[in-house]
Motif scaffolding. Structure first.
Motif, PDB file in Angstrom:
ATOM      1  N   THR A   2       0.831  -1.202   0.000  1.00  0.00           N
ATOM      2  CA  THR A   2       0.000   0.000   0.000  1.00  0.00           C
ATOM      3  C   THR A   2       0.865   1.251   0.000  1.00  0.00           C
ATOM      4  N   ARG A   3       0.507   2.202  -0.869  1.00  0.00           N
ATOM      5  CA  ARG A   3       1.224   3.469  -0.945  1.00  0.00           C
ATOM      6  C   ARG A   3       0.259   4.642  -0.794  1.00  0.00           C
ATOM      7  N   ALA A 198     -10.036  -5.420  -2.397  1.00  0.00           N
ATOM      8  CA  ALA A 198      -8.848  -6.282  -2.301  1.00  0.00           C
ATOM      9  C   ALA A 198      -9.186  -7.720  -2.649  1.00  0.00           C
ATOM     10  N   THR A 206      -6.500   2.147  -6.634  1.00  0.00           N
ATOM     11  CA  THR A 206      -6.330   3.308  -5.770  1.00  0.00           C
ATOM     12  C   THR A 206      -7.693   3.705  -5.232  1.00  0.00           C
ATOM     13  N   VAL A 220      -5.725   0.805   5.583  1.00  0.00           N
ATOM     14  CA  VAL A 220      -5.927   0.343   4.215  1.00  0.00           C
ATOM     15  C   VAL A 220      -4.945  -0.784   3.884  1.00  0.00           C
ATOM     16  N   GLY A 221      -3.698  -0.611   4.314  1.00  0.00           N
ATOM     17  CA  GLY A 221      -2.707  -1.647   4.082  1.00  0.00           C
ATOM     18  C   GLY A 221      -3.084  -2.956   4.731  1.00  0.00           C
ATOM     19  N   SER A 224      -6.437  -4.499   3.100  1.00  0.00           N
ATOM     20  CA  SER A 224      -6.262  -4.960   1.717  1.00  0.00           C
ATOM     21  C   SER A 224      -5.065  -5.874   1.537  1.00  0.00           C
ATOM     22  N   GLY A 226      -2.101  -4.984   1.564  1.00  0.00           N
ATOM     23  CA  GLY A 226      -1.163  -4.249   0.728  1.00  0.00           C
ATOM     24  C   GLY A 226      -1.555  -4.108  -0.729  1.00  0.00           C
ATOM     25  N   LYS A 227      -2.764  -4.513  -1.088  1.00  0.00           N
ATOM     26  CA  LYS A 227      -3.169  -4.527  -2.494  1.00  0.00           C
ATOM     27  C   LYS A 227      -3.815  -3.218  -2.951  1.00  0.00           C
ATOM     28  N   VAL A 228      -4.231  -2.368  -2.018  1.00  0.00           N
ATOM     29  CA  VAL A 228      -4.941  -1.135  -2.371  1.00  0.00           C
ATOM     30  C   VAL A 228      -4.149   0.070  -1.885  1.00  0.00           C
ATOM     31  N   ASP A 229      -4.000   1.082  -2.752  1.00  0.00           N
ATOM     32  CA  ASP A 229      -3.349   2.338  -2.377  1.00  0.00           C
ATOM     33  C   ASP A 229      -4.397   3.338  -1.895  1.00  0.00           C
TER      34      ASP A 229
END
Length: 260
Positions: A2-3, A198, A206, A220-221, A224, A226-229
């Motif tokens: 996730t970013r 996710a 995003t 969110v990380g 998800s 780590g699959k969704v920003d």
């Protein structure tokens, strides 16, 4: 991983943060959280200098083309552009320096999804789905979500579900999904929507809507895997917010990248 993803929302030629559910054609009842004194190009250059990729420029209505072009000039191939994109102008925006174009309302004439229109956009892009992002911004309807178009005021008959996501994925490289009911409220993300995205999406996603702070990035990380920003707008200090600073978001991204 996730970013944090940056954004530039344009309304009447200015960079603004608005409450998504109040945006209408005649702007009656529009609620604006912040209007920046800086032009769009200022933010594009800021994102470029900090290496923030995958940011989106969204033109909310007419009168924003010049500002959008200026942002692309400040960071060629570094930003995605959406708002009024269709088969007749998609390639023009790519040629103008957009990394990708984002398409929404054009795909839903009269509120019903048109595969033909999607195919026509991809065709003018030379069949290159790496240049296309599909915006599935949505509103809650019953126990689920449906795509909302025309400044998020018209709810289509297109449901956010596994079948529809699977059908769309071959045509694009990413989904951009604003939770319109949460957009601009700084009241927290739609946790169920993030988790659901996710589960059903196999390409990058995003999410935007309700993000307030670093804790929401962590949430969110976690939800998800780590699959969704996450895009944070109104809560960000560069847009007049007090929930989190731009520097903190940049540092959060750097730490995540270093950990991988």
């Amino acid at each position: 991983m996730t970013r944090f993803r940056p954004c530039i929302d344009l309304h009447a030629g200015s960079v603004k943060q608005i409450v998504g559910g109040t945006l209408t054609t005649d702007n009656t009842g529009l609620k604006t959280n912040h209007t920046s004194e800086h032009p769009a190009a200022y933010f594009a250059d800021l994102y470029r200098r900090n290496g923030l990729t995958g940011g989106h420029v969204i033109m909310l209505g007419p009168g924003n083309e010049t500002a959008a072009h200026e942002s692309l000039s400040a960071w060629p191939q570094g930003l995605q552009v959406g708002g009024g994109i269709k088969d007749s102008n998609a390639k023009e925006w790519i040629d103008a320096g957009a990394e990708r174009v984002i398409i929404t309302s054009f795909l839903f004439p009269s509120g019903t999804f048109s595969l033909e229109r999607l195919q026509s956009v991809l065709e003018v892009l030379g069949g290159d789905n790496s240049k296309l992002v599909i915006d599935l911004s949505c509103r809650r309807v019953g126990d689920g979500w449906r795509v909302a178009m025309d400044k998020w005021q018209t709810i289509t008959d297109f449901e956010i579900n596994a079948e529809n996501i699977k059908m769309l994925e071959p045509y694009c490289c990413e989904f951009l999904i604003h939770a319109a009911d949460a957009e601009g409220l700084q009241a927290g993300i739609d946790e169920k929507l993030v988790s659901y995205l996710a589960d059903i999406c196999s390409i990058p996603v995003t999410y935007a809507g309700g993000g307030r702070n670093l804790s929401d990035l962590e949430l969110v990380g976690r939800l998800s895997k780590g699959k969704v920003d996450l895009t944070i707008g109104s809560a960000l200090d560069i847009f007049g917010g007090k929930g989190v600073t731009f520097v903190e978001c940049c540092e959060w991204n750097k730490k995540r990248e270093q950990a991988c």
